[in-house]
Scaffold this motif. Structure first.
Motif, PDB file in Angstrom:
ATOM      1  N   HIS A  24       0.961  -1.211   0.031  1.00 47.75           N
ATOM      2  CA  HIS A  24       0.102  -0.099   0.083  1.00 47.75           C
ATOM      3  C   HIS A  24       1.006   1.185  -0.012  1.00 47.75           C
ATOM      4  O   HIS A  24       1.984   1.201   0.655  1.00 47.75           O
ATOM      5  CB  HIS A  24      -0.849   0.117   1.312  1.00 47.75           C
ATOM      6  N   VAL A  25       0.499   2.044  -0.768  1.00 47.63           N
ATOM      7  CA  VAL A  25       1.299   3.528  -0.968  1.00 47.63           C
ATOM      8  C   VAL A  25       0.340   4.937  -0.377  1.00 47.63           C
ATOM      9  O   VAL A  25      -0.766   4.586  -0.963  1.00 47.63           O
ATOM     10  CB  VAL A  25       1.974   3.463  -2.381  1.00 47.63           C
ATOM     11  N   TYR A  26       1.191   5.735   0.184  1.00 45.24           N
ATOM     12  CA  TYR A  26       0.667   7.013   0.362  1.00 45.24           C
ATOM     13  C   TYR A  26       1.402   8.177   0.023  1.00 45.24           C
ATOM     14  O   TYR A  26       2.538   8.157   0.250  1.00 45.24           O
ATOM     15  CB  TYR A  26       0.340   6.890   2.294  1.00 45.24           C
ATOM     16  N   ASN A  27       0.645   9.005  -0.607  1.00 42.83           N
ATOM     17  CA  ASN A  27       1.368  10.252  -1.261  1.00 42.83           C
ATOM     18  C   ASN A  27       1.478  11.436   0.106  1.00 42.83           C
ATOM     19  O   ASN A  27       0.899  12.202  -0.185  1.00 42.83           O
ATOM     20  CB  ASN A  27       0.650  10.651  -2.532  1.00 42.83           C
ATOM     21  N   CYS A  28       2.109  11.095   1.128  1.00 45.52           N
ATOM     22  CA  CYS A  28       2.347  12.204   2.064  1.00 45.52           C
ATOM     23  C   CYS A  28       3.444  12.036   2.737  1.00 45.52           C
ATOM     24  O   CYS A  28       4.222  10.897   2.789  1.00 45.52           O
ATOM     25  CB  CYS A  28       1.116  12.031   3.055  1.00 45.52           C
ATOM     26  N   GLY A  29       4.184  12.913   3.596  1.00 44.22           N
ATOM     27  CA  GLY A  29       4.923  12.588   4.546  1.00 44.22           C
ATOM     28  C   GLY A  29       4.529  12.332   5.958  1.00 44.22           C
ATOM     29  O   GLY A  29       3.175  12.361   6.289  1.00 44.22           O
ATOM     30  N   LEU A  30       5.180  12.175   7.139  1.00 47.30           N
ATOM     31  CA  LEU A  30       5.007  11.806   8.323  1.00 47.30           C
ATOM     32  C   LEU A  30       5.626  12.840   9.178  1.00 47.30           C
ATOM     33  O   LEU A  30       6.911  12.762   9.089  1.00 47.30           O
ATOM     34  CB  LEU A  30       4.891  10.328   8.697  1.00 47.30           C
ATOM     35  N   GLY A  31       5.085  13.288  10.281  1.00 49.81           N
ATOM     36  CA  GLY A  31       5.674  14.234  11.227  1.00 49.81           C
ATOM     37  C   GLY A  31       4.979  14.279  12.467  1.00 49.81           C
ATOM     38  O   GLY A  31       3.963  13.487  12.810  1.00 49.81           O
ATOM     39  N   ARG A  32       5.562  15.033  13.027  1.00 49.47           N
ATOM     40  CA  ARG A  32       4.940  15.398  14.703  1.00 49.47           C
ATOM     41  C   ARG A  32       3.553  15.886  14.648  1.00 49.47           C
ATOM     42  O   ARG A  32       2.764  15.528  15.421  1.00 49.47           O
ATOM     43  CB  ARG A  32       5.719  16.315  15.479  1.00 49.47           C
ATOM     44  N   GLU A  33       2.966  16.857  13.549  1.00 54.45           N
ATOM     45  CA  GLU A  33       2.009  17.474  13.526  1.00 54.45           C
ATOM     46  C   GLU A  33       1.221  17.297  12.026  1.00 54.45           C
ATOM     47  O   GLU A  33       2.093  17.152  11.186  1.00 54.45           O
ATOM     48  CB  GLU A  33       2.094  18.956  13.813  1.00 54.45           C
ATOM     49  N   GLU A  34      -0.067  17.238  11.969  1.00 53.90           N
ATOM     50  CA  GLU A  34      -0.531  17.102  10.354  1.00 53.90           C
ATOM     51  C   GLU A  34      -0.559  18.511   9.959  1.00 53.90           C
ATOM     52  O   GLU A  34      -1.044  19.755  10.675  1.00 53.90           O
ATOM     53  CB  GLU A  34      -2.217  16.738  10.704  1.00 53.90           C
ATOM     54  N   ALA A  35      -0.054  18.714   8.832  1.00 54.25           N
ATOM     55  CA  ALA A  35       0.254  20.112   8.270  1.00 54.25           C
ATOM     56  C   ALA A  35       0.579  20.067   6.690  1.00 54.25           C
ATOM     57  O   ALA A  35       0.646  18.924   6.292  1.00 54.25           O
ATOM     58  CB  ALA A  35       1.386  20.901   9.257  1.00 54.25           C
ATOM     59  N   THR A  36       0.496  21.054   6.183  1.00 53.85           N
ATOM     60  CA  THR A  36       1.081  21.278   4.933  1.00 53.85           C
ATOM     61  C   THR A  36       2.390  22.113   5.006  1.00 53.85           C
ATOM     62  O   THR A  36       2.308  23.101   5.477  1.00 53.85           O
ATOM     63  CB  THR A  36       0.337  22.225   4.109  1.00 53.85           C
ATOM     64  N   MET A  37       3.414  21.277   4.291  1.00 54.04           N
ATOM     65  CA  MET A  37       4.849  21.883   4.413  1.00 54.04           C
ATOM     66  C   MET A  37       5.592  22.120   3.092  1.00 54.04           C
ATOM     67  O   MET A  37       5.002  21.444   2.437  1.00 54.04           O
ATOM     68  CB  MET A  37       5.566  20.990   5.418  1.00 54.04           C
ATOM     69  N   GLU A  38       6.698  22.359   3.306  1.00 56.08           N
ATOM     70  CA  GLU A  38       7.494  22.513   1.692  1.00 56.08           C
ATOM     71  C   GLU A  38       8.639  21.615   1.904  1.00 56.08           C
ATOM     72  O   GLU A  38       9.324  21.745   3.161  1.00 56.08           O
ATOM     73  CB  GLU A  38       7.770  23.951   1.328  1.00 56.08           C
ATOM     74  N   ILE A  39       8.991  21.053   0.681  1.00 53.61           N
ATOM     75  CA  ILE A  39      10.148  20.177   0.989  1.00 53.61           C
ATOM     76  C   ILE A  39      11.120  20.376  -0.241  1.00 53.61           C
ATOM     77  O   ILE A  39      10.448  20.714  -1.170  1.00 53.61           O
ATOM     78  CB  ILE A  39       9.657  18.410   0.905  1.00 53.61           C
ATOM     79  N   HIS A  40      12.167  20.077   0.006  1.00 54.39           N
ATOM     80  CA  HIS A  40      13.223  20.416  -1.082  1.00 54.39           C
ATOM     81  C   HIS A  40      13.080  19.065  -1.930  1.00 54.39           C
ATOM     82  O   HIS A  40      13.501  17.749  -1.439  1.00 54.39           O
ATOM     83  CB  HIS A  40      14.805  20.245  -0.683  1.00 54.39           C
ATOM     84  N   SER A  41      12.692  19.269  -3.221  1.00 54.85           N
ATOM     85  CA  SER A  41      12.158  18.174  -4.002  1.00 54.85           C
ATOM     86  C   SER A  41      13.056  17.720  -4.985  1.00 54.85           C
ATOM     87  O   SER A  41      13.047  16.848  -5.763  1.00 54.85           O
ATOM     88  CB  SER A  41      10.812  18.182  -4.404  1.00 54.85           C
ATOM     89  N   ASN A  42      14.383  18.278  -5.204  1.00 53.65           N
ATOM     90  CA  ASN A  42      15.120  18.004  -6.482  1.00 53.65           C
ATOM     91  C   ASN A  42      16.617  17.519  -5.921  1.00 53.65           C
ATOM     92  O   ASN A  42      17.586  17.793  -6.718  1.00 53.65           O
ATOM     93  CB  ASN A  42      15.417  19.506  -7.168  1.00 53.65           C
ATOM     94  N   TRP A  43      16.469  16.862  -4.770  1.00 54.99           N
ATOM     95  CA  TRP A  43      17.646  16.361  -4.308  1.00 54.99           C
ATOM     96  C   TRP A  43      17.895  14.954  -4.333  1.00 54.99           C
ATOM     97  O   TRP A  43      18.705  14.178  -3.636  1.00 54.99           O
ATOM     98  CB  TRP A  43      17.991  16.789  -2.715  1.00 54.99           C
ATOM     99  N   ASN A  44      16.984  14.421  -5.374  1.00 53.27           N
ATOM    100  CA  ASN A  44      16.850  12.941  -5.520  1.00 53.27           C
ATOM    101  C   ASN A  44      16.646  12.151  -4.473  1.00 53.27           C
ATOM    102  O   ASN A  44      15.533  12.423  -3.818  1.00 53.27           O
ATOM    103  CB  ASN A  44      18.249  12.568  -6.435  1.00 53.27           C
ATOM    104  N   SER A  45      17.428  11.352  -4.011  1.00 51.66           N
ATOM    105  CA  SER A  45      17.037  10.373  -2.839  1.00 51.66           C
ATOM    106  C   SER A  45      17.418  10.962  -1.422  1.00 51.66           C
ATOM    107  O   SER A  45      17.218  10.491  -0.290  1.00 51.66           O
ATOM    108  CB  SER A  45      18.023   9.205  -2.708  1.00 51.66           C
ATOM    109  N   MET A  46      17.747  12.281  -1.465  1.00 56.09           N
ATOM    110  CA  MET A  46      18.059  13.106  -0.229  1.00 56.09           C
ATOM    111  C   MET A  46      17.103  14.247   0.019  1.00 56.09           C
ATOM    112  O   MET A  46      17.419  15.086   0.770  1.00 56.09           O
ATOM    113  CB  MET A  46      19.698  13.659  -0.310  1.00 56.09           C
TER     114      MET A  46
END
Length: 338
Positions: free
Chosen positions: A181-203
């Motif tokens: 099963h796959v989920y298109n989200c991240g996990l964290g301490r609080e439920e929120a909308t955040m920004e991620i650095h998305s062009n660092w490949n596996s990092m």
């Protein structure tokens, strides 16, 4: 007087087949010509095409590695002389390696070995603790889930990947696996909308790089930000475990400095996990990420104990380990033999 057997052998080439005499009372009859016999030891031979370029390396008693140089063909030369064989203690297993490739950069050789040993160790723990669902947090393109399947794990996999590009690859990899099963989200301490650095490949990370990180990885010089959804682990567990009568979950985290935030988002449900795996840092690549001793102390306080530490990356200049894969379990949760 010739025996009927010998007469038949002499007749065979006239019928368009080749006969290779192997020994008293034994022969290989083949429609293809050009077969050759490569001696392994007394009483053991390899039969192959003359043009195949096969070579043989002994691997312990009564076992051999048969290899062919790339390309094959009449001019191909076997790589036999390059292969080295190292027995792994008394296990009966052997490590085969090309010493020329291994000595080029020992870090590459060691890290590849550590990666395999970590996967092998985790697979053994999943079996020992009768794990039937693995939470794969920071799944990227599904490399971890694929490796679990390759090593024989058949239980449920629940993968979380927040970035659009890598989630599409993850989704495709899991589409023919009904218990992945796959989920298109991240996990964290609080439920929120955040920004991620998305062009660092596996990092890809929710955290900015440290000065040390910028000096080590050129990819950190440029940043593309992507808005993602963050959920708490305890908020998705019931849905993820649906249909499993007696869940025994294992938590794998690889979120580039954000593992403790994922861990915190499990709340009291962290007690449900029989084991876990986290990438812990000795040298910090991301601002605000914990160092190894801080992360391990929190995991231990929650009842987990270390079963293995495997280097993930090393500094080229000094050989220092940058990050380890830390594998931990609840010893009291080990499955009973009865």
């Amino acid at each position: 007087m010739q025996t009927l057997y010998r007469r038949l052998l002499k007749l065979a080439p006239k019928l368009g087949v080749q006969v290779l005499d192997i020994g008293p009372g034994e022969a290989l009859v083949s429609r293809r010509r050009g077969r050759a016999r490569i001696s392994l030891e007394a009483g053991a031979d390899l039969l192959a095409r003359r043009s195949s370029g096969y070579g043989v390396t002994p691997v312990g008693p009564d076992a051999w590695l048969v290899s062919r140089s790339r390309g094959g063909g009449p001019k191909a030369k076997p790589k036999t002389a390059k292969w080295k064989n190292a027995a792994l203690g008394q296990t009966g297993a052997h490590l085969l390696f090309d010493p020329e490739a291994a000595k080029g950069d020992e870090r590459v050789f060691q890290l590849a070995a550590a990666d395999y040993l970590c996967a092998h160790h985790v697979n053994g723990l999943l079996d020992k603790y009768q794990v039937n669902v693995v939470f794969d947090v920071g799944a990227n393109a599904g490399q971890y889930g694929t490796r679990l399947r390759r090593h024989g794990y058949t239980g449920r996999i629940v993968s979380f990947e927040p970035t659009a590009e890598h989630f599409a690859k993850l989704q495709k990899k899991a589409e023919n696996d009904p218990d992945w099963h796959v989920y298109n989200c991240g996990l964290g301490r609080e439920e929120a909308t955040m920004e991620i650095h998305s062009n660092w490949n596996s990092m890809n990370s929710l955290l900015p790089p440290t000065e040390y990180g910028k000096g080590r990885y050129k990819r950190f010089a440029k940043s593309t930000m992507e808005q993602i959804e963050i959920r708490r682990l305890d908020a998705v567990m019931d849905e993820a475990l649906d249909g499993i009568a007696d869940p025994r979950p294992y938590l794998k985290m690889d979120t580039q400095g954000y593992d403790l935030e994922v861990f915190a988002g499990a709340g009291k449900r962290i007690d449900d996990f029989v084991g876990m795996q986290s990438e812990v840092a000795l040298l910090r690549l991301y601002e605000g990420s914990p160092q190894m001793h801080e992360a391990v102390a929190i995991y231990e306080e929650a009842g987990f104990e270390i079963t293995g530490m495997y280097p993930v990356t090393r500094e080229p200049a000094t050989g220092r380990v940058v990050e380890f894969d830390c594998v931990m379990v609840r010893a009291a949760a080990v499955a009973s033999d009865g």
